[in-house]
Design a protein around this motif. Structure first.
Motif, PDB file in Angstrom:
ATOM      1  N   ASP A   1       4.975   4.895  -5.948  1.00  0.00           N
ATOM      2  CA  ASP A   1       5.310   4.447  -7.308  1.00  0.00           C
ATOM      3  C   ASP A   1       4.448   3.238  -7.653  1.00  0.00           C
ATOM      4  O   ASP A   1       4.896   2.085  -7.572  1.00  0.00           O
ATOM      5  CB  ASP A   1       6.795   4.097  -7.424  1.00  0.00           C
ATOM      6  CG  ASP A   1       7.275   4.034  -8.877  1.00  0.00           C
ATOM      7  OD1 ASP A   1       6.435   3.720  -9.750  1.00  0.00           O
ATOM      8  OD2 ASP A   1       8.464   4.298  -9.131  1.00  0.00           O
ATOM      9  N   GLY A   2       3.228   3.518  -8.057  1.00  0.00           N
ATOM     10  CA  GLY A   2       2.287   2.449  -8.359  1.00  0.00           C
ATOM     11  C   GLY A   2       2.704   1.594  -9.537  1.00  0.00           C
ATOM     12  O   GLY A   2       2.353   0.407  -9.605  1.00  0.00           O
ATOM     13  N   GLU A   3       3.486   2.167 -10.456  1.00  0.00           N
ATOM     14  CA  GLU A   3       3.892   1.396 -11.639  1.00  0.00           C
ATOM     15  C   GLU A   3       4.777   0.210 -11.251  1.00  0.00           C
ATOM     16  O   GLU A   3       4.651  -0.877 -11.825  1.00  0.00           O
ATOM     17  CB  GLU A   3       4.630   2.307 -12.632  1.00  0.00           C
ATOM     18  CG  GLU A   3       3.713   3.316 -13.325  1.00  0.00           C
ATOM     19  CD  GLU A   3       4.447   4.099 -14.399  1.00  0.00           C
ATOM     20  OE1 GLU A   3       5.621   3.754 -14.687  1.00  0.00           O
ATOM     21  OE2 GLU A   3       3.847   5.043 -14.942  1.00  0.00           O
TER      22      GLU A   3
ATOM     23  N   ASP B   1       0.836  -1.209   0.000  1.00  0.00           N
ATOM     24  CA  ASP B   1       0.000   0.000   0.000  1.00  0.00           C
ATOM     25  C   ASP B   1       0.867   1.253   0.000  1.00  0.00           C
ATOM     26  O   ASP B   1       0.598   2.222  -0.738  1.00  0.00           O
ATOM     27  CB  ASP B   1      -0.919   0.007   1.220  1.00  0.00           C
ATOM     28  CG  ASP B   1      -2.073  -0.974   1.096  1.00  0.00           C
ATOM     29  OD1 ASP B   1      -2.315  -1.471  -0.028  1.00  0.00           O
ATOM     30  OD2 ASP B   1      -2.728  -1.249   2.125  1.00  0.00           O
ATOM     31  N   GLU B   2       1.919   1.259   0.820  1.00  0.00           N
ATOM     32  CA  GLU B   2       2.811   2.413   0.859  1.00  0.00           C
ATOM     33  C   GLU B   2       3.564   2.570  -0.453  1.00  0.00           C
ATOM     34  O   GLU B   2       3.702   3.682  -0.976  1.00  0.00           O
ATOM     35  CB  GLU B   2       3.798   2.268   2.029  1.00  0.00           C
ATOM     36  CG  GLU B   2       3.176   2.414   3.398  1.00  0.00           C
ATOM     37  CD  GLU B   2       2.633   3.817   3.629  1.00  0.00           C
ATOM     38  OE1 GLU B   2       3.429   4.738   3.873  1.00  0.00           O
ATOM     39  OE2 GLU B   2       1.399   3.987   3.552  1.00  0.00           O
ATOM     40  N   TYR B   3       4.049   1.468  -0.989  1.00  0.00           N
ATOM     41  CA  TYR B   3       4.760   1.504  -2.270  1.00  0.00           C
ATOM     42  C   TYR B   3       3.835   2.038  -3.367  1.00  0.00           C
ATOM     43  O   TYR B   3       4.244   2.838  -4.224  1.00  0.00           O
ATOM     44  CB  TYR B   3       5.237   0.090  -2.622  1.00  0.00           C
ATOM     45  CG  TYR B   3       6.549   0.024  -3.381  1.00  0.00           C
ATOM     46  CD1 TYR B   3       6.914   0.990  -4.316  1.00  0.00           C
ATOM     47  CD2 TYR B   3       7.435  -1.047  -3.168  1.00  0.00           C
ATOM     48  CE1 TYR B   3       8.107   0.902  -5.004  1.00  0.00           C
ATOM     49  CE2 TYR B   3       8.636  -1.135  -3.857  1.00  0.00           C
ATOM     50  CZ  TYR B   3       8.962  -0.161  -4.778  1.00  0.00           C
ATOM     51  OH  TYR B   3      10.154  -0.244  -5.458  1.00  0.00           O
ATOM     52  N   GLN B   4       2.585   1.630  -3.319  1.00  0.00           N
ATOM     53  CA  GLN B   4       1.596   2.074  -4.305  1.00  0.00           C
ATOM     54  C   GLN B   4       1.440   3.595  -4.284  1.00  0.00           C
ATOM     55  O   GLN B   4       1.291   4.235  -5.328  1.00  0.00           O
ATOM     56  CB  GLN B   4       0.246   1.401  -4.022  1.00  0.00           C
ATOM     57  CG  GLN B   4      -0.871   1.751  -4.994  1.00  0.00           C
ATOM     58  CD  GLN B   4      -0.729   1.048  -6.337  1.00  0.00           C
ATOM     59  OE1 GLN B   4      -0.256  -0.083  -6.398  1.00  0.00           O
ATOM     60  NE2 GLN B   4      -1.129   1.716  -7.402  1.00  0.00           N
ATOM     61  N   LYS B   5       1.513   4.195  -3.109  1.00  0.00           N
ATOM     62  CA  LYS B   5       1.381   5.648  -2.987  1.00  0.00           C
ATOM     63  C   LYS B   5       2.505   6.373  -3.716  1.00  0.00           C
ATOM     64  O   LYS B   5       2.298   7.425  -4.319  1.00  0.00           O
ATOM     65  CB  LYS B   5       1.416   6.057  -1.513  1.00  0.00           C
ATOM     66  CG  LYS B   5       0.222   5.644  -0.686  1.00  0.00           C
ATOM     67  CD  LYS B   5       0.434   6.101   0.753  1.00  0.00           C
ATOM     68  CE  LYS B   5      -0.645   5.585   1.677  1.00  0.00           C
ATOM     69  NZ  LYS B   5      -0.392   5.984   3.092  1.00  0.00           N
TER      70      LYS B   5
ATOM     71  N   VAL C   1       4.760  -1.406  -8.351  1.00  0.00           N
ATOM     72  CA  VAL C   1       3.918  -2.405  -7.684  1.00  0.00           C
ATOM     73  C   VAL C   1       3.096  -3.178  -8.703  1.00  0.00           C
ATOM     74  O   VAL C   1       2.976  -4.413  -8.626  1.00  0.00           O
ATOM     75  CB  VAL C   1       3.002  -1.734  -6.643  1.00  0.00           C
ATOM     76  CG1 VAL C   1       2.056  -2.763  -6.022  1.00  0.00           C
ATOM     77  CG2 VAL C   1       3.839  -1.075  -5.548  1.00  0.00           C
ATOM     78  N   ARG C   2       2.552  -2.486  -9.686  1.00  0.00           N
ATOM     79  CA  ARG C   2       1.773  -3.179 -10.730  1.00  0.00           C
ATOM     80  C   ARG C   2       2.663  -4.120 -11.531  1.00  0.00           C
ATOM     81  O   ARG C   2       2.269  -5.237 -11.869  1.00  0.00           O
ATOM     82  CB  ARG C   2       1.097  -2.156 -11.650  1.00  0.00           C
ATOM     83  CG  ARG C   2      -0.116  -1.479 -11.020  1.00  0.00           C
ATOM     84  CD  ARG C   2      -0.883  -0.649 -12.037  1.00  0.00           C
ATOM     85  NE  ARG C   2      -0.144   0.528 -12.453  1.00  0.00           N
ATOM     86  CZ  ARG C   2      -0.166   1.694 -11.806  1.00  0.00           C
ATOM     87  NH1 ARG C   2      -0.879   1.819 -10.695  1.00  0.00           N
ATOM     88  NH2 ARG C   2       0.520   2.729 -12.243  1.00  0.00           N
TER      89      ARG C   2
END
Length: 470
Positions: A213-215, A207-211, A217-218
């Motif tokens: 740099d969501g790319e 969740d923190e990583y998504q905030k 994580v995806r």
């Protein structure tokens, strides 16, 4: 029973800071630097208590997969092994590991550890893991801050703030590797060394990583969801994983998140980032000299010798590192770790082979080592494990003559299968389809004499291969 932690062991780095012992194809995490086990194996053994830790996840470079499997087998530990199709630093590696752990357990608590670190006090390490687990269960991303032994310039530091749970404290800030004066100020101010090891709920880290740099994580999630299986390994999908930019977890998440916390720990930790660090961790004589292999010291102090075979004798010198392997010798001052980094960079342009491979080359079936080379001949020592066999192959430019010196070989040459015993030999004509295997219970050792116009390893046409190499 309390929540079990899932260890995530990161061992995909090249480790050239301990050249010439550590090289691209067999880096330092797989070397037995301080005993019979490698640091990779010691890391796994440190998290093997089934009451506290679950089945480990290992994430590594695809080129190291068989070394990982071999070393897991040696210590009797099973793990899920994720293979990175290319290096992307610790950020994407930890993201992929967290996604995988969460798929196994939606409430997974992950302990991300570097495979090339040393911990001398296992009990203190385990106590710190229990402290970290309690904080991680409250939603914290916990790092392990080592109490400094000296004002080190080779480590980053952590400014620890107010307590959040027991001995766990909030992170005020992370700071980069300092100069000597600043390092002394940090130590006097109570800063901690940043060990680069972390514990976190997989869901919170993602969740923190998504905030931030969501790319990435995806890309990591996509690489895991589309992963294949190859000989028991989990192969991250290359196209998806390549979309993740290379970045460390410190820059990607830890320096940005408000959930960072730190466990102060005094466990005899080192990242073994230089030959000086190896010397500091080694037993020494009365003059401060350390030796791995055969070494003789006369009127010499604070020297560090590592030698595979040759005797090394030092006289009238101080503060030297001497590392002797079969094909390279390093002589340097202990205090200048950055000098070795510059030297290896220069070697990569002058003699790249000595930074990439040892004379002894490990393969999933065993190993081979070059003994002698000429314009039209090469002599190798080949060792095949019990039950191991090489690929069914042929060569366009060379013939081979095999002499068995230990064990029994089963040899296929075109349509003929022969058993070759100790002190017997067999000839492989140029262009013949052939295979070598060990049907016995002991190691098979043989001497191979190659003759021909070209003797490179790329003159191998594989027809069948147990290890699915191209």
């Amino acid at each position: 029973m309390e929540k079990r932690i899932i260890p995530l062991i990161m061992c995909g780095g090249a480790g050239t800071r301990l050249w010439p012992a550590s090289r691209e194809v067999r880096p330092k995490q797989f070397l037995p630097l301080f005993g019979t086990h490698s640091t990779f194996q010691e890391t796994l053994l440190r998290v093997s208590d089934p009451m506290l830790f679950g089945r480990p996840v290992v994430i590594t470079n695809a080129a190291y997969r068989f070394m990982v499997l071999e070393q897991l087998t040696e210590i009797g530990i099973e793990a899920d092994v994720l293979l990175e199709p290319m290096r992307r630093d610790s950020g994407p590696a930890i993201a992929a590991g967290a996604v995988f752990a969460q798929a196994r357990d939606g409430e997974a608590i992950v302990l991300a550890l570097a495979a090339d670190h040393v911990v001398q006090n296992k009990d203190a390490f385990t106590a710190a893991c229990r402290e970290g687990l309690a904080a991680a269960e409250t939603g914290r991303i916990v790092t392990f801050g080592v109490k400094p032994e000296r004002p080190a310039t080779e480590y980053g530091y952590i400014d620890a703030g107010e307590p959040v749970l027991g001995d766990v404290r909030a992170v005020v800030k992370f700071v980069e590797k300092p100069n000597a004066v600043t390092a002394a100020d940090y130590v006097n101010s109570g800063y901690l060394w940043n060990s680069g090891n972390f514990m976190f709920p997989a869901s919170v880290l993602l969740d923190e990583y998504q905030k931030f740099d969501g790319e990435i994580v995806r890309a990591a999630a996509d690489a895991v969801s589309k992963a294949g299986r190859d000989l028991g390994f989990i192969t991250l999908e290359p196209q998806a994983f390549s979309a993740a930019k290379a970045i460390s977890i410190d820059y990607a998440v830890m320096e940005k998140t408000s959930r960072a916390a730190v466990v102060p720990v005094d466990c005899g930790w080192s990242d073994v980032g230089s030959w000086r660090a190896v010397w500091e961790l080694s037993e020494k004589d009365m003059q401060g000299n350390a030796a791995r292999g055969i070494a003789v010291f006369e009127d010499s102090r604070n020297c560090n010798v590592s030698t595979d075979h040759a005797l090394v004798a030092l006289e009238g010198v101080d503060d030297l590192v001497v590392v002797a392997t079969a094909d390279a010798v390093l002589v340097s001052r202990q205090k200048d770790a950055n000098g070795l980094k510059r030297l290896v960079a220069k070697l990569k342009t002058v003699a790249p082979q000595v930074t990439e491979e040892h004379l002894k080359v490990h393969r999933p079936w065993g190993s081979y080592q070059s003994v002698d080379n000429g314009d039209r001949h090469q002599v190798k020592r080949i060792v095949v494990k019990p039950g191991g066999r090489l690929s069914l192959q042929k060569h366009h430019h060379r013939a081979e003559h095999w002499i068995v010196v230990r064990g029994t070989a089963q040899v296929t040459v075109n349509d003929t299968v022969a058993t070759v015993h100790e002190n017997e030999s067999i000839y492989i004509p140029m262009g013949a389809v052939h295979r070598l295997e060990n049907p016995g219970k002991i190691m098979l050792e043989l001497i191979e004499v190659q003759t021909g116009s070209y003797l490179g390893e790329d003159d191998i046409i594989r027809i069948e291969d147990d290890y699915q190499r191209s």
